[in-house]
Design a protein around this motif. Structure first.
Motif, PDB file in Angstrom:
ATOM      1  N   THR A 493       8.044   4.468  -5.058  1.00  0.00           N
ATOM      2  CA  THR A 493       8.009   5.889  -5.402  1.00  0.00           C
ATOM      3  C   THR A 493       6.601   6.433  -5.191  1.00  0.00           C
ATOM      4  N   GLN A 494       6.470   7.723  -5.401  1.00  0.00           N
ATOM      5  CA  GLN A 494       5.159   8.370  -5.228  1.00  0.00           C
ATOM      6  C   GLN A 494       4.111   7.744  -6.148  1.00  0.00           C
ATOM      7  N   GLU A 495       4.533   7.281  -7.317  1.00  0.00           N
ATOM      8  CA  GLU A 495       3.585   6.693  -8.268  1.00  0.00           C
ATOM      9  C   GLU A 495       2.973   5.395  -7.756  1.00  0.00           C
ATOM     10  N   HIS A 496       3.618   4.765  -6.794  1.00  0.00           N
ATOM     11  CA  HIS A 496       3.107   3.502  -6.257  1.00  0.00           C
ATOM     12  C   HIS A 496       2.168   3.709  -5.067  1.00  0.00           C
ATOM     13  N   ALA A 497       2.013   4.949  -4.632  1.00  0.00           N
ATOM     14  CA  ALA A 497       1.290   5.200  -3.385  1.00  0.00           C
ATOM     15  C   ALA A 497      -0.137   4.676  -3.423  1.00  0.00           C
ATOM     16  N   GLY A 498      -0.842   4.909  -4.517  1.00  0.00           N
ATOM     17  CA  GLY A 498      -2.242   4.495  -4.586  1.00  0.00           C
ATOM     18  C   GLY A 498      -2.406   2.995  -4.469  1.00  0.00           C
ATOM     19  N   ARG A 499      -1.603   2.251  -5.216  1.00  0.00           N
ATOM     20  CA  ARG A 499      -1.715   0.786  -5.182  1.00  0.00           C
ATOM     21  C   ARG A 499      -1.221   0.227  -3.843  1.00  0.00           C
ATOM     22  N   LEU A 500      -0.179   0.842  -3.274  1.00  0.00           N
ATOM     23  CA  LEU A 500       0.284   0.403  -1.958  1.00  0.00           C
ATOM     24  C   LEU A 500      -0.800   0.633  -0.911  1.00  0.00           C
ATOM     25  N   ALA A 501      -1.484   1.774  -0.995  1.00  0.00           N
ATOM     26  CA  ALA A 501      -2.575   2.072  -0.061  1.00  0.00           C
ATOM     27  C   ALA A 501      -3.713   1.068  -0.219  1.00  0.00           C
ATOM     28  N   ALA A 502      -3.998   0.684  -1.474  1.00  0.00           N
ATOM     29  CA  ALA A 502      -5.078  -0.277  -1.713  1.00  0.00           C
ATOM     30  C   ALA A 502      -4.736  -1.636  -1.110  1.00  0.00           C
ATOM     31  N   ALA A 503      -3.502  -2.092  -1.306  1.00  0.00           N
ATOM     32  CA  ALA A 503      -3.102  -3.383  -0.745  1.00  0.00           C
ATOM     33  C   ALA A 503      -3.116  -3.343   0.774  1.00  0.00           C
ATOM     34  N   ALA A 504      -2.625  -2.243   1.356  1.00  0.00           N
ATOM     35  CA  ALA A 504      -2.620  -2.114   2.814  1.00  0.00           C
ATOM     36  C   ALA A 504      -4.044  -2.104   3.359  1.00  0.00           C
ATOM     37  N   GLY A 505      -4.926  -1.417   2.668  1.00  0.00           N
ATOM     38  CA  GLY A 505      -6.320  -1.383   3.103  1.00  0.00           C
ATOM     39  C   GLY A 505      -6.982  -2.744   3.028  1.00  0.00           C
ATOM     40  N   ARG A 506      -6.557  -3.552   2.071  1.00  0.00           N
ATOM     41  CA  ARG A 506      -7.148  -4.877   1.897  1.00  0.00           C
ATOM     42  C   ARG A 506      -6.727  -5.823   3.020  1.00  0.00           C
ATOM     43  N   TYR A 507      -5.442  -5.764   3.443  1.00  0.00           N
ATOM     44  CA  TYR A 507      -4.910  -6.788   4.329  1.00  0.00           C
ATOM     45  C   TYR A 507      -4.595  -6.316   5.742  1.00  0.00           C
ATOM     46  N   GLY A 508      -4.616  -5.025   6.007  1.00  0.00           N
ATOM     47  CA  GLY A 508      -4.448  -4.554   7.369  1.00  0.00           C
ATOM     48  C   GLY A 508      -3.027  -4.146   7.722  1.00  0.00           C
ATOM     49  N   GLU A 509      -2.878  -3.551   8.920  1.00  0.00           N
ATOM     50  CA  GLU A 509      -1.616  -2.945   9.336  1.00  0.00           C
ATOM     51  C   GLU A 509      -0.532  -3.979   9.598  1.00  0.00           C
ATOM     52  N   ASP A 510      -0.868  -5.115  10.239  1.00  0.00           N
ATOM     53  CA  ASP A 510       0.152  -6.122  10.526  1.00  0.00           C
ATOM     54  C   ASP A 510       0.760  -6.666   9.239  1.00  0.00           C
ATOM     55  N   TRP A 511      -0.082  -6.961   8.267  1.00  0.00           N
ATOM     56  CA  TRP A 511       0.401  -7.450   6.973  1.00  0.00           C
ATOM     57  C   TRP A 511       1.314  -6.413   6.326  1.00  0.00           C
ATOM     58  N   THR A 512       0.879  -5.156   6.351  1.00  0.00           N
ATOM     59  CA  THR A 512       1.655  -4.087   5.725  1.00  0.00           C
ATOM     60  C   THR A 512       2.999  -3.912   6.418  1.00  0.00           C
ATOM     61  N   ARG A 513       2.996  -3.997   7.740  1.00  0.00           N
ATOM     62  CA  ARG A 513       4.256  -3.856   8.484  1.00  0.00           C
ATOM     63  C   ARG A 513       5.241  -4.954   8.093  1.00  0.00           C
ATOM     64  N   ASN A 514       4.768  -6.185   7.995  1.00  0.00           N
ATOM     65  CA  ASN A 514       5.650  -7.290   7.638  1.00  0.00           C
ATOM     66  C   ASN A 514       6.230  -7.125   6.234  1.00  0.00           C
ATOM     67  N   VAL A 515       5.391  -6.674   5.313  1.00  0.00           N
ATOM     68  CA  VAL A 515       5.871  -6.471   3.935  1.00  0.00           C
ATOM     69  C   VAL A 515       6.925  -5.371   3.896  1.00  0.00           C
ATOM     70  N   ILE A 516       6.652  -4.249   4.561  1.00  0.00           N
ATOM     71  CA  ILE A 516       7.590  -3.119   4.542  1.00  0.00           C
ATOM     72  C   ILE A 516       8.885  -3.483   5.260  1.00  0.00           C
ATOM     73  N   GLU A 517       8.802  -4.223   6.351  1.00  0.00           N
ATOM     74  CA  GLU A 517      10.022  -4.654   7.032  1.00  0.00           C
ATOM     75  C   GLU A 517      10.881  -5.523   6.118  1.00  0.00           C
ATOM     76  N   GLY A 518      10.235  -6.355   5.291  1.00  0.00           N
ATOM     77  CA  GLY A 518      10.985  -7.158   4.326  1.00  0.00           C
ATOM     78  C   GLY A 518      11.701  -6.290   3.310  1.00  0.00           C
TER      79      GLY A 518
END
Length: 755
Positions: A493-518
């Motif tokens: 949800t919108q409330e998770h946006a900040g923490r999701l952005a922080a995790a994505a920034g920490r690990y990069g786009e490939d990591w984020t893509r794999n997590v979201i695809e899951g």
């Protein structure tokens, strides 16, 4: 085999000395034994008639002892005997099997644990048809002899049961046709071998000798409890169904005898024997390096059972429940004969904290190899029972439910994983505390210990916020991805946006893509849930962009489009309008919200893809345009122009002539469909009477209904085969008129919007 540590622990806490049994049985795989006999050679198992006859050829009539005499009397003992020097026992698994069997029988016969049993071969016996051994008692042939071990070789025979009597109790043992059958009994037990009715019974008998080991210091219950706990937490458990390794237990759950409420679950309020046992367990746990909590358990047992008033040999009782009014006076409707425990389930729903300050709700299924109890649940009063009666393959089953308290223990060095599997929220808070304290190594190690069960335990939407926070703080890409794997995209949800952005920034786009695809895996969603989730996508993506993560917003929107594209394609190709139209209309709002959430590049990709759909897509696109208009949303001009072109083409189509009854249809290209297509393509034919067998009629019914054809299909049940009567209906013309009228109305609305 030998009793497990938890079984011995339950015995120690049961306030009674082990009574054991006068006899016990064990089955084992036949291939573990390799047997040779002098004058015969290797003996293959199972023993078949030709081999049995070869053994008899080198045997002698068996003798028996009577006081000081050794006699031969076929009226008392009629069998063939081979002496120990004639047989050789071996094989790569035999020695280990025999050692384990002797441990098993030591415990089952309740011999001291300091005793070491040894099996001394005595004879090999072959019983043919009609042969037997009358009731007798074995003489103790050695000062150390405590009993007899009979190993029956697998063979096909009837009769020849080994019947053992002791203190008024009788047990009968029958040899297996495929496995080795071990039976051990005390030397003072009277026993017999009943006459063999067919085939051959072949056994090897041993004297059981108990070796005296050096005396050891006497140990009290607490000390032995400590040993049991240490052994339980260091010995891998095995499945009772095939010996599969289940790993080292993470906890031990000792079931208490009484029920307690959440408020009453307190070490100082335990009742009767529960209090005494708890004191022993806590003292032993302290010495063994374990932590303890109290818990509430829900126990369900499924038994093979019959009502006590029923006749187990009366087939009527298997198929019908006897009416309560037919029971005799005074019979208890809850009184059952429990035959065999089929299944049991134990779930912990609440436990106390380590400091006894409060408790917390949990949900933890406990496997059998982590449970023990001094009192079996079957001896307690269930709070609910359900008797199924005869259910085909399931037999007569009785389900019973119990509420029991429990002491839960785990080693301190495994405390995090043991608690986390039941309380995932606690685990994430604990990880966050370790990260905040600067103990990154400890936090990573603890998080990695969650992997075996986190996919199931962590699948709670309420945990996502904390999981994202911990994932970003761990600075370990693989472990972070594991923590986020259980979630579905509907949890974001919108409330998770900040923490999701922080995790994505920490690990990069490939990591984020794999997590979201899951999160978007098809097995993880239902269409209704996903449609509702897309309603919040614009706000979520907007917040992500504000947080500096436009790439995360695009990944979410792109994966959403991948799902929505598949849904629209599926329903636009569905022929039946009454099924297709509501589904496509339901997708109009998600489409509008997705276009609102998408960036310009993705919007262009979506609108280009929409143009490739067939005209049935109008049933989604027109409601979408009206929603966008109502919300005063810009950016839908491309979609509107595409709709206008489609509507114009529909209006421009020549209207159907009043005498044109032709219907375009392809079918599956089989011969029957070719015949149907010929009828449908005809401009003049309205009725087709078609003699057709059952399978053919069924196929035609299916084809017409699935395609939504304006054709009435009925079966006239006269003659053989029956006749399928097909009639084209006036709906052929009303559909065309309605489609044209709707296109005119929609085009007028779109044109006015485009200005």
């Amino acid at each position: 085999m030998a009793k497990t540590a938890r079984e011995r622990l339950a015995r120690l806490l049961g306030d009674s000395e082990p009574t054991g049994s006068f006899s016990a049985q064990l089955l084992a795989q036949a291939q573990l034994l390799q047997l040779e006999v002098s004058g015969v050679g290797p003996v293959s198992l199972p023993v078949r008639a030709p081999m049995a006859k070869k053994l008899i050829a080198v045997a002698r009539s068996a003798m028996f002892g009577r006081r000081e005499e050794t006699l031969t009397d076929a009226s008392v003992r009629d069998t063939w005997e081979l002496t120990p020097d004639q047989i050789t026992l071996g094989g790569p698994g035999w020695a280990a099997l025999l050692d384990r069997a002797l441990e098993h029988f030591r415990d089952e016969l309740a011999l001291p644990r300091t005793a070491r049993l040894r099996a001394e071969p005595h004879s090999m016996l072959v019983y043919g048809k009609g042969q037997f051994f009358l009731p007798h008692q074995d003489s103790e042939k050695h000062d150390a002899m405590v009993g007899t071990l009979v190993v029956s070789l697998p063979s096909a025979h009837t009769g020849g049961e080994l019947v053992i009597d002791h203190a008024g109790e009788t047990r009968a043992y029958r040899a297996s046709k495929e496995e080795l059958t071990f039976v051990a009994f005390y030397a003072d037990c009277r026993h017999q071998v009943t006459p063999v009715r067919s085939g051959y019974r072949v056994t090897i008998t041993f004297n059981l000798l108990a070796a005296t080991e050096p005396p050891v210091p006497e140990i009290g219950p607490a000390t032995e409890l400590v040993q049991c706990l240490t052994e339980h937490f260091t010995t891998p458990a095995t499945s009772p169904y095939g010996g599969r390794d289940l790993g080292t237990p993470n906890r031990l759950v000792f079931l208490l005898d009484h029920e307690y409420t959440q408020r009453g679950l307190d070490w100082r309020r335990l009742k009767g024997a529960d209090a005494e046992r708890a004191a022993l367990v806590r003292a032993a746990a302290q010495q063994a390096g374990c932590e303890t909590v109290l818990a509430l358990a829900e126990v369900k047992e499924t038994w093979d059972a019959l009502p006590s008033h029923s006749d187990p040999w009366n087939d009527h009782d298997y198929y019908e429940d006897e009416d309560e009014e037919e029971r005799g006076p005074g019979e208890d409707p809850d009184d059952f004969q429990l035959n065999e425990l089929i299944d049991n389930e134990i779930t912990l729903g609440w436990w106390t904290s380590l400091d006894d300050a409060d408790g917390e709700p949990i949900s933890l299924h406990v496997p059998d190899h982590e449970v023990c109890a001094a009192t079996p649940s079957a001896r307690l009063e269930p709070y609910q029972s359900e008797y199924e009666g005869y259910m085909g393959n399931y037999g007569n089953t009785l389900d019973r439910w119990y509420r029991r308290a429990a002491i839960v223990l785990w080693p301190r060095d495994r405390a995090f994983a043991a608690r986390a599997e039941a309380g995932s929220q606690w685990a994430l808070h604990e990880l966050r505390d370790r990260i905040d304290a600067g103990d990154l190594d400890g936090a990573r190690a603890a998080a990695e210990s969650l992997a075996p069960f986190w996919k199931k335990a962590g699948a709670q939407p309420a945990l996502l916020d904390a999981a994202l926070d911990v994932a970003a703080g761990l600075d370990a890409a693989g472990t972070a991805a594991m923590l986020l794997e259980p979630f579905r995209m509907q949890s974001i949800t919108q409330e998770h946006a900040g923490r999701l952005a922080a995790a994505a920034g920490r690990y990069g786009e490939d990591w984020t893509r794999n997590v979201i695809e899951g999160w978007f895996e098809p097995r993880r969603h239902f269409a209704t849930d996903r449609s509702e989730w897309v309603e919040g996508l614009p706000e979520l993506c907007g917040t992500l962009r504000t947080a500096g993560s436009p790439e995360v917003a695009r990944l979410l929107a792109a994966k959403t489009w991948g799902w929505l594209d598949g849904e629209i394609r599926l329903w636009t190709t569905t022929a039946r309008s009454e099924v297709r139209q509501p589904q496509l209309e339901n997708l109009s709002s998600p489409l509008v919200r997705l276009l609102e959430a998408a960036d310009d590049k993705l919007c262009d990709e979506i609108t280009a893809a929409l143009r490739e759909y067939g005209d049935n897509a109008l049933e989604c696109l027109m409601p979408a345009l009206r929603l966008a208009e109502a919300r005063r949303m810009a950016g839908f001009d491309t979609v509107a122009r595409d709709c206008a072109q489609r509507l114009g083409r529909i209006i421009a189509r020549p209207q159907r002539d009043e005498d044109d009854w032709s219907i375009e249809w392809t079918g599956c290209r089989c011969d029957l469909c070719d015949t149907l297509r010929t009828f449908l393509n005809s401009r003049s034919r309205r009725i087709f009477e078609w003699p057709l067998a059952t399978d053919g009629r069924r196929h035609m019914h299916t084809q017409i209904d699935s395609a939504g054809l304006p054709v009435r299909h009925q079966t006239r049940r006269q003659g053989r085969p029956y006749t399928l009567v097909l009639t084209k209906t006036d709906e052929l013309f009303t559909r065309a008129r309605n489609t044209r009228h709707k296109a005119v109305t929609d085009l007028a609305w779109v044109t006015s919007r485009l200005g």
